[in-house]
Design an enzyme around this catalytic site. Structure first.
Site, mmCIF file in Angstrom:
data_model
loop_
_atom_site.group_PDB
_atom_site.id
_atom_site.type_symbol
_atom_site.label_atom_id
_atom_site.label_comp_id
_atom_site.label_asym_id
_atom_site.label_seq_id
_atom_site.Cartn_x
_atom_site.Cartn_y
_atom_site.Cartn_z
ATOM 1 N N HIS A 156 -2.216 -9.655 -2.692
ATOM 2 C CA HIS A 156 -3.338 -10.175 -3.467
ATOM 3 C C HIS A 156 -3.508 -9.365 -4.738
ATOM 4 O O HIS A 156 -2.864 -8.331 -4.917
ATOM 5 C CB HIS A 156 -4.643 -10.141 -2.661
ATOM 6 N N HIS A 191 -8.593 -12.188 2.096
ATOM 7 C CA HIS A 191 -8.631 -12.588 0.687
ATOM 8 C C HIS A 191 -7.216 -12.711 0.149
ATOM 9 O O HIS A 191 -6.295 -12.019 0.575
ATOM 10 C CB HIS A 191 -9.453 -11.630 -0.165
ATOM 11 N N HIS A 216 -5.881 -4.285 -9.706
ATOM 12 C CA HIS A 216 -4.738 -3.862 -8.906
ATOM 13 C C HIS A 216 -3.979 -5.043 -8.313
ATOM 14 O O HIS A 216 -4.516 -6.132 -8.150
ATOM 15 C CB HIS A 216 -5.149 -2.895 -7.788
ATOM 16 N N HIS A 250 -11.733 -0.148 3.869
ATOM 17 C CA HIS A 250 -12.731 -0.950 3.179
ATOM 18 C C HIS A 250 -13.783 -1.457 4.169
ATOM 19 O O HIS A 250 -13.444 -1.790 5.320
ATOM 20 C CB HIS A 250 -12.095 -2.181 2.538
ATOM 21 N N TYR A 288 -4.825 3.547 -2.703
ATOM 22 C CA TYR A 288 -4.621 3.104 -4.088
ATOM 23 C C TYR A 288 -3.861 4.172 -4.857
ATOM 24 O O TYR A 288 -4.126 5.367 -4.701
ATOM 25 C CB TYR A 288 -5.960 2.859 -4.783
ATOM 26 N N GLU A 290 -1.975 -1.108 -4.669
ATOM 27 C CA GLU A 290 -2.564 -0.823 -3.366
ATOM 28 C C GLU A 290 -1.554 -1.196 -2.298
ATOM 29 O O GLU A 290 -0.801 -2.167 -2.455
ATOM 30 C CB GLU A 290 -3.837 -1.650 -3.161
#
Length: 315
Positions: free
Chosen positions: A159, A207, A222, A254, A263, A273
């Site tokens: 993503h 996501h 990112h 997260h 990261y 990431e």
């Protein structure tokens, strides 16, 4: 019901300041596989468990950042329909068709600019080259992974997180035109209708793209690459330290998406990431809402506080 329409992120095109240091990072540290170069001096790479020809495009330029992000759709007919829908929505600008072959082994692409200023593409066809796990490189009696993996050995491009001003317009385009769902949202505590961030899915992932409202156009936060476990994220941290790669933050977890993460930066300053975990998303799953007063644990659940560079550094 089968997954239809937009299937998944298909590629991300990044600008790098010097190609050779960038390639050393993406091939030897992140562990992507170079598959092609073209007469525009672009380099095309893939993660080992991706079957399509490429998912990352690197171009040398004077400024780092993202050129565009591509989305694979389920068929040429869907490509034509979604292109027409985007044109008719009034939410996109600078629309054009990119002919087949402009990316190697790739069919025609429909390109457009979304309200946050990011360039997106839709495509339906890209050569399937496999993951080299099975007999003669085919998907026959495959092993769990192929020989010769390097570095972190990310399994796929997962993503992007993008910064832009017109968050509402981009969310409207992705949800009402392209069929994405909102998995999680960040709202202003003082105005519960004012969206600060949106985490959008076209699949069963937590996501596939995320947007954060910022007073800028078309900025790149990112690109994320998937790993299979928390243990592999910790191993990635070791590799990043051994290779003296610049680390932004992590390993940590997260709150948003529940994913495990670290990261770090490529030599040009583009943030990468590696990510594992998260939950399974279905379209009927209630939207998870966070408020800005809880952004610390929402972004970095262990520390429960924000890293200022995470919010302010982007390309």
């Amino acid at each position: 019901m089968a997954l239809t329409g937009v299937l998944r992120p298909g590629h991300v095109a990044l600008r790098v300041l010097e190609m050779e240091p960038a390639l050393k990072h993406y091939r030897d540290v992140l562990g992507l596989i170079e598959v092609a170069r073209d007469d525009k001096n672009r380099v095309f790479l893939k993660a080992w468990d991706e079957h399509d020809h490429h998912s990352v495009v690197l171009r040398e330029a004077d400024e780092a950042g993202m050129d565009y992000m591509g989305w694979k759709v389920d068929s040429p007919a869907t490509l034509k329909k979604l292109a027409a829908d985007v044109e008719q929505s009034g939410l996109a600008t600078e629309m054009s068709w990119i002919p087949a072959g402009e990316h190697p082994a790739t069919g025609e692409r429909f390109r457009f600019t979304i309200p946050t200023g990011h360039v997106m593409e839709l495509f339906a066809e890209k050569a399937i080259v496999g993951n080299n796990c099975g007999t003669d490189g085919q998907d026959i009696n495959p092993d769990p992974w192929p020989d010769g993996l390097k570095g972190i050995a990310a399994t796929r491009f997962d993503h992007c997180l993008l910064y832009g001003d017109d968050l509402d317009g981009s969310v409207k385009l992705f949800t009402e035109v392209l069929g994405f769902g909102i998995a999680e949202q960040v709202m202003l505590a003082g105005d519960k209708k004012f969206m600060i961030g949106a985490f959008l899915s076209c699949s069963n992932k937590a996501h596939d793209v995320a947007f954060i409202r910022q007073p800028v156009k078309g900025k790149f936060h990112h690109a994320s690459f998937e790993l299979r476990s928390w243990e592999q994220v910790l191993r990635a941290g070791d590799i990043l330290s051994r290779t003296k790669t610049s680390i932004d933050i992590g390993p940590t977890r997260h709150g948003i998406t529940r994913g495990e993460t670290i990261y770090f930066f490529d030599p040009s300053g583009n943030r990468n990431e590696v990510f594992s975990g998260g939950y399974i998303y279905y379209p009927d799953k209630p939207v998870i809402t966070w408020y800005d007063e809880s952004l610390g644990p929402a972004i970095f659940y262990h520390d429960r506080k924000l890293n200022e560079a995470f919010l302010s550094v982007f390309t």
